[in-house]
Design a protein around this motif. Structure first.
Motif: not given
Length: 323
Positions: A56-66
């Motif tokens: 989830i953290a990886k996906e979050y970073q990829a989607a929102y740049g944070k």
């Protein structure tokens, strides 16, 4: 490959029908909206395994740049924030950070150092050492060396090295020999040979130590705990007693630590968060059973009566059922 961070007696496991992107989007909405939707954050992060939370953290970073952890830090507060950030941290990095916190500032939190170093396996310690170096650009051993001293330091360094035998096979002859060596190093001489205690207690496997303690009792007519209390002192004594306790029953040792964290006037959230998060996929069910056995009431009820708000809700969800 089975993770070295996952056991069979945890309360948290993989969520069926998991989708990292769906979860990342829901978490983003929960954080970005007017006022945080804590309910959604809690339900997602406490109903996924750590491996899934990393995705989830990886996906979050990829989607929102944070970074998810940074957004959680920016949006939440207090003990609840610490707990939620802990949940999205990889286990080895989490332990590395806990060790760092135990050693920084004025005074060292020896109890936390002892707890982490006695309850992690050799393979876990190796990963924690690597994570420590990656995060802090310093070796864990060097940090322990500069914050501790004497026999306590020597023993901690031996544990931090991750050299304890992890085998399940026991050697009766070796147990007899080690028991005699321990007896000769302590009860049976004037003064104590501390290095011998360190060597045997920090390197032998837990099942092997259990057998050694039985043999020790046969030779000396005393429990090894009583000899350690009589022969040694200070943090070194505390560390060796913790090893004996863990060799006999690690969940019982951690149940006692949780009880200390929850009883009395204030709550020790540093310890509470660490044990609940780090054991949630390993042996929290056994810790719960030991807690109930030792104290007559459930861990669930102890958490509920000692904490409040979203923090309490999250801890209770990690805890799983009431006993």
């Amino acid at each position: 490959m089975a993770s070295i961070w996952v056991g069979h007696r945890g309360t948290m496991r993989d969520y069926p029908g998991f989708s990292a992107s769906v979860d990342a989007e829901a978490i983003h909405k929960a954080i970005r909206g007017i006022g945080t939707d804590e309910k959604t954050l809690i339900s997602i992060l406490t109903e996924r395994s750590n491996a899934q939370r990393q995705l989830i953290a990886k996906e979050y970073q990829a989607a929102y740049g944070k970074e998810l952890k940074d957004d959680l830090k920016g949006d939440l507060s207090g003990h609840f924030k610490c707990l939620m950030v802990a949940l999205v941290t990889p286990p080895a990095v989490f332990d590395a950070k806990q060790l760092k916190k135990s050693m920084k500032g004025t005074g060292t939190n020896e109890d936390a150092l002892i707890e982490i170093l006695t309850t992690r396996t050799s393979r876990q310690m190796k990963e924690i050492g690597q994570a420590y170096y990656t995060v802090y650009k310093k070796s864990l051993g060097d940090e322990i060396s500069s914050e501790t001293s004497g026999d306590f330091r020597k023993a901690l360094l031996t544990l931090a090295d991750g050299r304890r035998d992890e085998g399940l096979k026991v050697d009766e002859q070796l147990a007899k020999e080690d028991a005699q060596i321990l007896y000769n190093a302590g009860e049976n001489k004037w003064g104590t040979d501390e290095d011998t205690f360190t060597e045997i207690l920090c390197l032998r496997s837990f099942p092997q130590l259990k057998l050694t303690f039985d043999e020790y009792r046969n030779i000396s007519q005393k429990d090894i705990e009583d000899s350690i209390k009589g022969e040694l002192s200070g943090h070194f004594e505390d560390l060796l007693l913790a090893i004996v306790c863990c060799a006999r029953n690690t969940p019982a040792f951690l149940a006692k630590r949780l009880h200390q964290a929850l009883k009395g006037a204030g709550t020790d959230e540093f310890t509470l968060n660490r044990i609940m998060v780090s054991r949630s996929e390993i042996d929290l069910l056994d810790i719960r059973a030991e807690f109930k056995k030792q104290y007559g009431y459930s861990l669930h009820s102890a958490i509920k009566s000692d904490t409040s708000g979203d923090y309490a809700i999250t801890l209770v969800k990690i805890c799983g059922g009431d006993d």
